[in-house]
Write a protein that holds these residues in place. Structure first.
Motif, PDB file in Angstrom:
ATOM      1  N   LEU A   1       0.818  -1.220   0.000  1.00  0.00           N
ATOM      2  CA  LEU A   1       0.000   0.000   0.000  1.00  0.00           C
ATOM      3  C   LEU A   1       0.847   1.262   0.000  1.00  0.00           C
ATOM      4  N   MET A   2       2.127   1.115   0.310  1.00  0.00           N
ATOM      5  CA  MET A   2       2.985   2.272   0.534  1.00  0.00           C
ATOM      6  C   MET A   2       3.764   2.652  -0.714  1.00  0.00           C
ATOM      7  N   THR A   3       3.978   3.943  -0.869  1.00  0.00           N
ATOM      8  CA  THR A   3       4.831   4.472  -1.930  1.00  0.00           C
ATOM      9  C   THR A   3       5.985   5.226  -1.278  1.00  0.00           C
ATOM     10  N   PRO A   4       7.060   5.527  -2.021  1.00  0.00           N
ATOM     11  CA  PRO A   4       8.163   6.277  -1.422  1.00  0.00           C
ATOM     12  C   PRO A   4       7.664   7.554  -0.758  1.00  0.00           C
ATOM     13  N   GLY A   5       8.094   7.762   0.467  1.00  0.00           N
ATOM     14  CA  GLY A   5       7.638   8.905   1.246  1.00  0.00           C
ATOM     15  C   GLY A   5       6.638   8.532   2.315  1.00  0.00           C
ATOM     16  N   ASP A   6       5.969   7.367   2.162  1.00  0.00           N
ATOM     17  CA  ASP A   6       5.036   6.882   3.173  1.00  0.00           C
ATOM     18  C   ASP A   6       5.798   6.173   4.302  1.00  0.00           C
ATOM     19  N   PHE A   7       5.168   6.114   5.475  1.00  0.00           N
ATOM     20  CA  PHE A   7       5.798   5.470   6.627  1.00  0.00           C
ATOM     21  C   PHE A   7       4.791   4.573   7.340  1.00  0.00           C
ATOM     22  N   LEU A   8       5.340   3.563   8.021  1.00  0.00           N
ATOM     23  CA  LEU A   8       4.573   2.696   8.913  1.00  0.00           C
ATOM     24  C   LEU A   8       5.051   2.940  10.334  1.00  0.00           C
TER      25      LEU A   8
END
Length: 323
Positions: A180-187
């Motif tokens: 679900l994540m793209t570069p720039g996203d965080f968990l």
């Protein structure tokens, strides 16, 4: 667009169907087991809130301590404009992040309970009218699709709930989140940490018996929803530390030999004296293990924070090609 929308991705009968399936498969296997999500009807949720205030139950206080002191660091590291919270419930701890994330424009709480989402969403909007809230009635373990919202996104999975998943389930879950994540996203991931056995067992077997009542509530849920006839007083609450797997197990142990009927499933369930039904696994973690499991899902651990006593951790991870 309305600042508050609710999208249901679960069929109306999904919860009832899942309960029937879990009970049928869990009570006919050897050893017997059920997933812990069935503790949480309205009464079970109230009992769990009581548990979080018990002196023996440290995880909630420890995680809140980290959020209190590190929310600003999380905001600075992520620059998030959308906050996605998996298993959001009452969204109580979310408030620390909402206060710190100055550029936030959207909040996406995800939970199986529409009533909990509605109540929490309306409350948060009263406090943060600048937010757009996209509530999702969904199971975060089943093909989650997120709405279009501004990036970067911070996906939060708090409370140590990931410990309730078995290792294979964690691997599938983390891979799904990574996708679900793209570069720039965080968990942002909350994990309870390995510590001495006495402290761990006490957190799941409190002296007031609240956790015992919480554990037995799964029997009440089956009685009500599936026309079963379990006698909660015929079972003892058990909490054990499994040192090899580094997890706590909660079980219900039959005091005598008995047969319970689950009429909605046309099922008779026999227990021998002393036979146990496993109702929860709660894994405890070490930093290297969190790093490894994130890495296997294509995520890289960027930041690691613990409370002052080192009981609980929040980790911040991004895609391997993220910033």
């Amino acid at each position: 667009m309305s600042p508050f929308t609710v999208t249901r991705t679960l069929p109306a009968d999904a919860t009832a169907a899942a309960l029937r399936s879990d009970v049928l498969h869990g009570l006919t296997r050897d050893p017997k087991q059920l997933p812990p999500k069935w503790f949480y009807d309205a009464h079970g949720s109230e009992l769990f809130e009581d548990i979080t205030r018990l002196p023996e139950y440290y995880p909630t206080r420890a995680e809140r301590e980290i959020l209190t002191h590190r929310a600003g660091d999380i905001a600075q590291a992520t620059g998030a404009r959308t906050l996605v919270e998996l298993g959001s419930g009452s969204s109580e701890k979310t408030r620390y992040l909402l206060e710190a994330l100055a550029g936030l424009t959207a909040y996406v709480p995800v939970d199986v309970s529409e009533s909990a989402l509605t109540q929490a969403g309306e409350s948060l909007l009263a406090e943060h009218p600048e937010l757009t809230v996209h509530a999702l009635v969904a199971d975060f373990q089943s093909g989650l699709t997120l709405p279009e919202t501004p990036g970067p996104r911070l996906i939060a999975f708090l409370g140590g709930t990931i410990g309730n998943l078995l290792p294979d389930e964690r691997a599938v879950f983390l891979s799904a989140v990574s996708s679900l994540m793209t570069p720039g996203d965080f968990l942002l991931l909350g994990t309870d940490l390995v510590k001495d056995e006495r402290t761990l067992v006490a957190a799941y077997d409190d002296s007031a018996g609240v956790t015992a009542a919480f554990n037995k509530n799964v029997l009440t849920v089956m009685n009500r929803e599936l026309e079963a006839d379990f006698d909660p007083d015929a079972f003892d609450h058990v909490a054990l530390w499994d040192a090899e797997n580094e997890w706590i197990e909660m079980r219900l142990r039959a005091r005598t030999a008995m047969t319970a009927k689950v009429r909605a499933l046309d099922l008779a369930v026999s227990f021998a004296e002393g036979e146990e039904l496993r109702t929860e696994v709660s894994a405890k973690f070490r930093e290297y293990r969190v790093r490894a499991e994130l890495g296997a899902a294509g995520l890289e651990l960027r930041r690691w924070w613990t409370d002052e006593e080192g009981r609980f951790a929040l980790s911040l991870a991004s895609t391997a090609d993220g910033r």
